[in-house]
Design a protein around this motif. Structure first.
Motif, short mmCIF file in Angstrom:
data_model
loop_
_atom_site.label_atom_id
_atom_site.label_comp_id
_atom_site.label_asym_id
_atom_site.label_seq_id
_atom_site.Cartn_x
_atom_site.Cartn_y
_atom_site.Cartn_z
N LYS A 273 6.46 30.81 34.57
CA LYS A 273 6.04 29.42 34.38
C LYS A 273 5.83 29.09 32.89
CE LYS A 273 2.40 30.13 36.99
NZ LYS A 273 2.56 31.58 37.22
N THR A 274 5.05 29.92 32.22
CA THR A 274 4.79 29.67 30.80
C THR A 274 6.08 29.84 29.98
OG1 THR A 274 2.47 30.29 30.98
CG2 THR A 274 3.43 30.39 28.78
N THR A 275 6.91 30.78 30.40
CA THR A 275 8.20 30.98 29.71
C THR A 275 9.04 29.70 29.80
OG1 THR A 275 8.15 33.34 30.20
CG2 THR A 275 10.29 32.39 29.65
N LEU B 135 -1.99 24.55 25.82
CA LEU B 135 -1.78 25.98 25.97
C LEU B 135 -2.60 26.50 27.14
CD1 LEU B 135 -1.95 27.00 22.22
CD2 LEU B 135 0.10 26.72 23.63
N GLN B 136 -2.06 27.55 27.77
CA GLN B 136 -2.81 28.25 28.82
C GLN B 136 -4.09 28.76 28.16
OE1 GLN B 136 -0.25 31.00 30.83
NE2 GLN B 136 -1.89 31.92 32.03
N GLY B 137 -5.25 28.55 28.76
CA GLY B 137 -6.51 28.90 28.11
C GLY B 137 -6.91 27.81 27.13
N LEU C 36 1.32 20.52 30.87
CA LEU C 36 -0.01 21.13 31.02
C LEU C 36 0.12 22.53 31.60
CD1 LEU C 36 -1.79 18.02 32.65
CD2 LEU C 36 -1.73 18.65 30.22
N ASP C 37 -0.32 23.54 30.85
CA ASP C 37 -0.24 24.93 31.32
C ASP C 37 -1.61 25.39 31.79
OD1 ASP C 37 0.47 27.50 31.93
OD2 ASP C 37 1.37 27.96 29.98
N GLU C 38 -1.78 25.41 33.11
CA GLU C 38 -3.04 25.79 33.75
C GLU C 38 -4.25 25.03 33.22
OE1 GLU C 38 -3.66 29.83 34.78
OE2 GLU C 38 -1.52 30.29 34.84
N PRO C 39 -4.20 23.70 33.29
CA PRO C 39 -5.33 22.91 32.79
C PRO C 39 -6.60 23.09 33.62
CG PRO C 39 -3.80 21.49 33.98
CD PRO C 39 -3.13 22.85 33.85
MG LIG Z 1 1.44 31.43 32.28
#
Ligand SMILES: [Mg+2]
Ligand SMILES: Nc1ncnc2c1ncn2[C@@H]1O[C@H](COP(=O)(O)OP(=O)(O)OP(=O)(O)O)[C@@H](O)[C@H]1O
Length: 232
Positions: free
Chosen positions: A48-50, A89-91, A157-160
């Motif tokens: 997913k993040t990739t 960003l994630q986190g 949005l990455d894991e908001p």
């Molecule tokens: Mg990820």
């Protein structure tokens, strides 16, 4: 409502990414029409993040292509905003040595847009504080405000919802629903994904295993298997 011709919006065509022997994305295609909320889900390490890194130019795919409004698209990270894209960003990814306002204003954002984003995220009162002094949920809001201040056409949005409680997630859901822009949402929180997304792509070990409306994804056997496999 925005136009929705076959050309408009962001499209990924047969994207493949390898990290050494690892196939992180395996022939992934996705169309993200203007104004839509498109979710990308899948177990940890699914890619997913990739996929976000490919769209934002941090990772160059071995094969495949992207188009934006029908034109070939390959952003470099620093040009993202120029193309109307912004991501979280994630986190939490803030600069600790800068105030919340400076973090939100980083890059080509105007002070007005930064303040508007802080207001919208309910953190204007913390503008002069340093991110580290804020609780995690507030820092996640700073991350959102930073992206919103760019006034993107496409918000990624990455894991908001990561680390947020029920009330915060409800607030986030409203923000996503009310946003006028296109949203690409990577998230593990299924209730949030199912309640805000128009369409969902499911990845498993880099492979697209399902694409459809929330109801279809919820009742898809392959999706259930992928998550059960990941939990085992
Ligand atoms: Mg990820
Ligand atoms: N820069 C990199 N170099 C090598 N391997 C990488 C790199 N980035 C990601 N990977 C690997 O690619 C796979 C996909 O990672 P990715 O971060 O895209 O997963 P994800 O779906 O976002 O997972 P999570 O839900 O845990 O955030 C993982 O196996 C990861 O270890």
């Amino acid at each position: 409502m925005s136009t929705d011709s076959a050309e408009s919006g962001l499209s990924l065509h047969h994207i493949t990414v390898r990290f050494g022997g690892l196939l992180a994305l395996d022939d992934v295609s996705l169309r993200v029409p203007p104004g839509r909320v498109v979710g990308i889900i899948g177990p940890n390490g699914a890619g997913k993040t990739t996929l976000f890194n490919v769209v934002s130019g941090f990772v160059t795919p071995q094969s495949g292509a992207m188009t934006l409004d029908g034109k070939p698209f390959r952003a470099r990270p620093h040009q993202l905003i120029r193309h109307g894209l912004a991501r979280t960003l994630q986190g939490v990814g803030q600069f600790d040595g800068m105030t919340v306002l400076d973090n939100v204003q980083v890059g080509p954002r105007s002070e007005n847009d930064a303040w508007a984003a802080l207001e919208r995220c309910g953190i204007a009162e913390h503008a002069r504080q340093f991110p580290k002094t804020l609780p995690y949920a507030k820092r996640k809001r700073v991350e959102l405000a930073r992206a919103l201040a760019a006034r993107p056409r496409i918000l990624m949005l990455d894991e908001p919802a990561g680390g947020l409680d029920t009330d915060e997630i409800r607030w986030l859901a409203d923000l996503i629903r009310e946003s006028e822009c296109t949203v690409l949402l990577v998230e593990h929180h299924m209730e949030l994904v199912m309640s805000v997304c128009d369409e969902i792509l499911v990845l498993d070990f880099g492979k697209p295993i399902a694409l459809g409306a929330p109801a279809e994804i919820r009742s898809n056997d392959k999706v259930a298997e992928a998550y059960l496999g990941a939990a085992a």
